[in-house]
Design an enzyme around this catalytic site. Structure first.
Site, PDB file in Angstrom:
ATOM      1  N   ASP A  80      40.334  35.126  31.248  1.00 58.33           N
ATOM      2  CA  ASP A  80      39.590  34.086  32.033  1.00 58.33           C
ATOM      3  C   ASP A  80      40.431  33.856  33.071  1.00 58.33           C
ATOM      4  O   ASP A  80      41.490  34.050  33.730  1.00 58.33           O
ATOM      5  CB  ASP A  80      39.563  32.827  31.373  1.00 58.33           C
ATOM      6  CG  ASP A  80      40.721  32.261  30.840  1.00 58.33           C
ATOM      7  OD1 ASP A  80      41.748  33.029  30.627  1.00 58.33           O
ATOM      8  OD2 ASP A  80      40.746  31.018  30.934  1.00 58.33           O
ATOM      9  N   GLU A 173      42.566  30.799  28.434  1.00 59.80           N
ATOM     10  CA  GLU A 173      44.268  30.482  28.555  1.00 59.80           C
ATOM     11  C   GLU A 173      44.177  29.383  29.826  1.00 59.80           C
ATOM     12  O   GLU A 173      44.979  28.313  29.605  1.00 59.80           O
ATOM     13  CB  GLU A 173      44.831  31.609  29.267  1.00 59.80           C
ATOM     14  CG  GLU A 173      46.621  31.488  29.164  1.00 59.80           C
ATOM     15  CD  GLU A 173      46.736  30.721  30.733  1.00 59.80           C
ATOM     16  OE1 GLU A 173      48.131  30.504  31.028  1.00 59.80           O
ATOM     17  OE2 GLU A 173      45.948  30.421  31.738  1.00 59.80           O
TER      18      GLU A 173
HETATM   19 ZN   LIG Z   1      47.651  32.910  34.184  1.00 59.97          ZN
END
Ligand SMILES: [Zn+2]
Length: 309
Positions: A80, A173
Site C-alpha cells: 500500500d 502498513e
Molecule cells: Zn514504507
C-alpha cells in the site's frame, strides 16, 4: 528484469490504503497489486506462492541442496501507499545523470530542492525516479517489492547457493495495520528484513512504540456580545491543549531516541475542535508517560472549564 523497471510497473497500480477502511485490506484495490505479485512470483519460480483473503502474499525459495541447515531468512515489503496524498494515476519522471540542481515535478509547480532535502546532493550523477508532483510516487514501498522480486529472480536464475528464503508482501502498513494478519508460522523464517525506506546501506534494528491520539473539544457558543464568562471557544481550548504539551518535543525538535508528540491535523470553530496527534517513544515507560500527560492536560482543562469539554 531490472528492479527499476519493476518499480515503474508497480507504481502504476493504485494501492492507497484507507485510514477508516474498517477491514483488511483497508481498500480492495490492494488486491490489484497482490494478484500481480502472486503471478510474478510463480513465473520466476518461487515456491508455495499464495495470497490470503486479507491480501498477504507469501512465497519461499527452498534451500539449495546441502544448505538446509542454514536458518531461513525472510524479506518483507508493503504494497500500500500512504493515504496522505493521491496514489492514483502515477506518472513517474526519470532524470538521468542528475546534476544536483532543483528538480521540477512536472507542471505541478512543486520542486524537489537540495535546499530542502540536502541528501539530494549525494545523488549527483545518478538516475532519479520521481513523481510528477500530482501524486505520491509510491517508491515507499514498491521499490522494496521490486528489489525483493529481482533478488528472488537472480538467485533462482543464477543458481546462487542459499538457505531457505521466505518472502512476504503485506497490505496496510501505512495505516499501522500491516502486521495485524501476518502469519508468522506460515511465513517460515525467524529472522527477516523489511526492505523499506531510508538511505542506501542503512539497516535499522530497533523500533519505537507508537500511538495515535484524537482530542475532541466541545465548546459553548454564545453571542459574542453577551458571552462574558460563559462562552467556551472550542478552537481556543484546542490551542490551549497543544500549548500545554512540551514545546520542543516535536519531530522537528528531536532526534535519535528522543520521543515526540506530532500534531498531524487540526480543525475547529467555536463549537467544536479536533486535534490529531501521533505519539512516538523508543522507551516503553516514557511512552506510557506521554499518553498519561495528554490525559492529564485534558483533565486539567475540564477542571478549568468546570465540565467535561
Ligand atoms: Zn514504507
Amino acid at each position: 528484469m531490472r528492479a527499476y523497471e519493476r518499480l515503474l510497473n508497480y507504481v502504476k497500480i493504485y494501492t492507497t490504503s484507507e485510514e477508516e477502511g474498517g477491514a483488511t485490506p483497508s481498500a480492495a484495490r490492494e488486491f490489484d497489486l497482490g494478484n500481480v505479485l502472486t503471478e510474478e512470483l510463480k513465473e520466476i519460480g518461487v515456491k508455495n506462492v499464495r495470497i490470503t483473503k486479507n491480501c498477504y502474499v507469501y512465497g519461499e525459495i527452498p534451500a539449495t541442496p546441502g544448505m538446509e541447515h542454514i536458518p531461513a531468512l525472510g524479506f518483507i515489503a508493503h504494497m500500500d501507499t500512504a493515504p496522505d496524498f493521491s496514489g492514483e494515476g502515477v506518472k513517474p519522471q526519470i532524470i538521468g545523470d542528475y546534476d544536483g540542481s532543483d528538480i521540477r515535478l512536472g507542471d505541478s509547480g512543486r520542486v524537489l530542492s537540495p535546499k530542502a532535502f540536502p541528501d539530494l546532493e549525494k545523488l549527483k550523477g545518478r538516475t532519479l525516479i520521481t513523481t510528477d508532483g500530482t501524486t505520491l510516487l509510491g517508491a515507499d514501498d514498491k521499490a522494496g517489492i521490486a528489489e525483493i522480486m529481482t533478488m528472488a529472480e537472480q538467485i533462482i536464475k543464477e543458481d546462487i547457493a542459499h538457505g531457505k528464503i521466505c518472502i512476504a508482501f503485506t497490505p496496510d502498513e501505512e495505516i499501522g495495520e500491516g502486521a495485524d494478519h501476518f502469519d508468522v508460522e506460515g511465513f517460515g523464517a525467524k529472522y527477516a528484513y523489511t526492505v523499506d525506506g531510508g538511505a542506501e546501506n542503512e539497516i535499522e534494528f530497533e523500533n519505537f512504540n507508537a500511538a495515535g491520539a484524537t482530542v475532541k473539544v466541545t465548546g459553548l457558543s454564545v453571542h459574542p456580545g453577551d458571552s462574558k464568562d460563559t462562552m467556551i471557544n472550542a478552537a481556543l481550548v484546542a490551542m490551549e491543549f497543544n500549548q500545554m504539551l512540551p514545546a520542543g518535543e516535536t519531530p522537528r525538535g528531536t532526534k535519535g531516541y528522543e520521543g515526540f508528540f506530532h500534531l498531524t491535523d487540526m480543525s475547529g470553530d467555536v463549537s467544536n475542535a479536533t486535534l490529531s496527534y501521533i505519539i512516538r517513544d523508543h522507551d516503553a515507560a516514557h511512552f506510557e508517560i506521554r499518553k498519561e500527560q495528554m490525559q492529564h492536560i485534558a483533565d486539567l482543562l475540564n477542571e478549568k472549564y468546570g465540565q467535561v469539554r
